[in-house]
Design an enzyme around this catalytic site. Structure first.
Site, PDB file in Angstrom:
ATOM      1  N   ASP A  44       7.040  -8.668   2.237  1.00 60.53           N
ATOM      2  CA  ASP A  44       6.881  -7.216   2.208  1.00 60.53           C
ATOM      3  C   ASP A  44       7.958  -6.527   3.047  1.00 60.53           C
ATOM      4  OD1 ASP A  44       5.302  -5.125   1.054  1.00 60.53           O
ATOM      5  OD2 ASP A  44       4.516  -4.669   3.031  1.00 60.53           O
ATOM      6  N   CYS A 135       3.149   2.133  -5.039  1.00 63.19           N
ATOM      7  CA  CYS A 135       3.107   1.483  -3.719  1.00 63.19           C
ATOM      8  C   CYS A 135       2.484   2.412  -2.695  1.00 63.19           C
ATOM      9  CB  CYS A 135       4.512   1.061  -3.296  1.00 63.19           C
ATOM     10  SG  CYS A 135       4.542   0.191  -1.715  1.00 63.19           S
ATOM     11  N   TYR A 139      -1.772   1.709  -1.852  1.00 54.73           N
ATOM     12  CA  TYR A 139      -2.032   1.333  -0.460  1.00 54.73           C
ATOM     13  C   TYR A 139      -2.917   2.368   0.227  1.00 54.73           C
ATOM     14  CZ  TYR A 139       0.849  -2.843   0.226  1.00 54.73           C
ATOM     15  OH  TYR A 139       1.337  -4.131   0.213  1.00 54.73           O
ATOM     16  N   TYR A 163      -2.727   1.827   6.923  1.00 57.88           N
ATOM     17  CA  TYR A 163      -2.744   2.369   5.565  1.00 57.88           C
ATOM     18  C   TYR A 163      -3.963   3.247   5.290  1.00 57.88           C
ATOM     19  CZ  TYR A 163       1.253  -0.598   4.969  1.00 57.88           C
ATOM     20  OH  TYR A 163       2.496  -1.155   5.122  1.00 57.88           O
ATOM     21  N   GLU A 205       2.404  -4.407  -8.251  1.00 57.93           N
ATOM     22  CA  GLU A 205       1.581  -4.358  -7.043  1.00 57.93           C
ATOM     23  C   GLU A 205       0.505  -5.442  -7.088  1.00 57.93           C
ATOM     24  OE1 GLU A 205       1.647  -2.712  -4.133  1.00 57.93           O
ATOM     25  OE2 GLU A 205       3.584  -1.881  -4.707  1.00 57.93           O
TER      26      GLU A 205
END
Length: 233
Positions: A44, A135, A139, A163, A205
């Protein structure tokens, strides 16, 4: 219905699969192996370094100075906030500088970032936001869903807090509003292409969770020429 609402409706099945993926639920209940999370942090970090570059490219392609400034702020936020978080995780997980130097992106991480670059170089600001938005948005939804969870592993608590936090949520809402504004100004063929970027990124994802959970590797081991490594990082 706003364009963003249409997009969210299009990918509901994909996102539901992400919500229930064992990597995500493993963070929520603390059952995810730290080995898988360690692998995820490395992959990531690579992904986010390219995500920030695509955000910056969006700043360059923006049709007005305000959007240029805001996309630059988002790129800086990715570099300073999210990558700083990953650096913190790396220290906690004992990821060494030597491991970082020897790092190679997994097939899914390499393919996902390549998809982002394709949307950026071939399209306009709407294509870039559409490719980046899953993304952000996914999240955020995961962070909001997991806010009440208290896994015993401190790293997972920090991930959820990051997040599920207000700072990140505000950035997501800004980009959702931006894509709705762009959608009012472009053609139907643009909207169709932007929708496809959004769907493909949503698929990636899900694949990213699977990649991390399985600790994906290339099917055939092959030493990469050191001269090419810079192109992957």
């Amino acid at each position: 219905m706003n364009f963003s609402e249409q997009l969210r409706q299009e990918v509901d099945t994909i996102w539901e699969a992400s919500f229930h993926h064992p990597f995500v639920t493993g963070i929520a209940d603390g059952s995810l192996s730290l080995e898988s999370f360690r692998y995820y942090v490395l992959q990531d970090s690579y992904y986010l370094s390219h995500f920030a570059r695509v955000q910056a490219y969006g700043a360059a392609k923006a049709p007005d100075l305000h959007t240029t400034a805001r996309m630059a702020v988002h790129a800086q936020g990715t570099a300073e906030a999210e990558l700083k978080l990953h650096a913190h995780f790396s220290k906690q997980l004992g990821i060494t500088e030597a491991e970082r130097e020897e790092f190679k992106p997994a097939p899914t991480a390499y393919a996902y970032t390549s998809h982002l670059y394709r949307a950026a170089f071939a399209g306009h600001i709407g294509d870039i936001i559409a490719a980046l938005l899953p993304c952000y948005w996914l999240y955020d939804e995961i962070g909001q869903r997991l806010k009440g969870n208290t896994p015993e592993e401190p790293i997972y608590q920090e991930w959820i807090a990051a997040y599920g936090g207000e700072w990140f949520h505000e950035k997501v809402m800004e980009q959702i509003q931006r894509i709705d504004e762009i959608a009012k100004q472009v053609t139907d063929s643009d909207l169709e292409r932007m929708t496809q970027h959004f769907i493909i990124s949503s698929q990636y994802e899900y694949s990213f969770w699977e990649m991390a959970y399985r600790m994906e590797d290339w099917p055939i081991k092959q030493k990469v020429n050191s001269l090419l490594i810079a192109d992957l990082e």
